[in-house]
Design an enzyme around this catalytic site. Sequence first.
Site, short mmCIF file in Angstrom:
data_model
loop_
_atom_site.label_atom_id
_atom_site.label_comp_id
_atom_site.label_asym_id
_atom_site.label_seq_id
_atom_site.Cartn_x
_atom_site.Cartn_y
_atom_site.Cartn_z
N ARG A 181 -22.52 -3.78 7.45
CA ARG A 181 -23.69 -3.27 6.72
C ARG A 181 -23.86 -4.02 5.41
O ARG A 181 -22.98 -4.77 4.97
CB ARG A 181 -23.52 -1.77 6.43
CG ARG A 181 -22.34 -1.44 5.56
CD ARG A 181 -22.39 -0.05 4.97
NE ARG A 181 -21.16 0.30 4.27
CZ ARG A 181 -20.84 -0.13 3.05
NH1 ARG A 181 -21.66 -0.94 2.39
NH2 ARG A 181 -19.70 0.23 2.48
N HIS A 224 -16.15 7.58 2.58
CA HIS A 224 -16.59 8.66 3.44
C HIS A 224 -15.43 9.63 3.62
O HIS A 224 -14.27 9.20 3.74
CB HIS A 224 -17.01 8.13 4.81
CG HIS A 224 -18.20 7.22 4.78
ND1 HIS A 224 -19.41 7.58 4.24
CD2 HIS A 224 -18.35 5.94 5.23
CE1 HIS A 224 -20.26 6.58 4.36
NE2 HIS A 224 -19.64 5.57 4.95
N CYS A 252 -20.01 1.46 -4.81
CA CYS A 252 -21.12 0.53 -4.59
C CYS A 252 -21.03 -0.70 -5.50
O CYS A 252 -22.04 -1.37 -5.76
CB CYS A 252 -22.46 1.23 -4.79
SG CYS A 252 -22.65 2.68 -3.71
#
Length: 237
Positions: free
Chosen positions: A68, A75, A196
Site C-alpha cells: 500500500r 492495527h 504515518c
Amino acid sequence: MSLDVRFLGRVDYAPTFQGMKDFALQRLPDEREQLWICEHSSVFTLGLAGKPEHVLSPGDVPVVQTDRGGQVTYHGPGQVVAYPLIDLKPRGIFVKEYVHRLEEAVIRTLAHFGVTGHRVGGAPGIYVRLDDPFSHAVLPQRPQRREPGCPAPQPDFTGLGKIAALGIKVSNHRAYHGVALNVAMDLEPFARINPCGYAGLQTVDLSTIGVSVAWDEAAHELAAQLQRLLQIQNSSF
C-alpha cells in the site's frame, strides 16, 4: 450496485493481505465487488515508501511489509478496518477522488456518533480536535486550493489527534487495502512508531475522546457509509 459486505471478525493481517490482493488482482469478471470489515491482531504495517526508522521499538508486535501507499501504522483489537475491493473505472473516479470518498465515509461515521472529523492539508487521514472533538469550527489546517506547481503544505497537527488512517493500492484500476477507524483500542503501540511517518503525532480513538461505541456498531456504520459513497450508479455494470 452495492458492495458485497463481509464481516470477517478478528483476523491475522498477513493472510488477509494476501487474500485481498488475490481477490482484487485475480477476480473473475462475474464476481461481485466486496467490502471486507474486520479487526486485526496486533501488527505494524509498512507501506511501499515506509522507512524502517519510523518503527522505533516494535517489541513483540510483528512488522509486515505491504504494497500500500504511506508509511507505518498500527492495527490492533478495537479498531475497525475496512477494505473495499473495487474497480475504480466503472465509477469514473481516480485515486484522489477515491481517497476523498474513503475519508468522507469516516467523517460521516464520526458525525453519526456526534464527533467532528477533519482533514489536514498534506496529510491523508482523519483528525479530531483534542480540546473539543465535537466542535464544528473550521480547521485552520484544512486542505486549501493550491496554484499549479505550488508544493504541498507541511502538515500542522497542532491541537489534533489522528483517529483514522488510510492507505491504498490501485493496480489496473482495481483498488485494495483501505481505511482504519480507531474505536476502543490499547493505543500504547502507537507510541512505538512515528505514526504515518510523523514524529510526535498523537493518535486517539473514540473512547479516549469520551465516546463509548461498540465495535460492531461502528463497523456497521462505517460499512454503510462506504457502501453509499462507493456504489456504482450505473446498474448495467
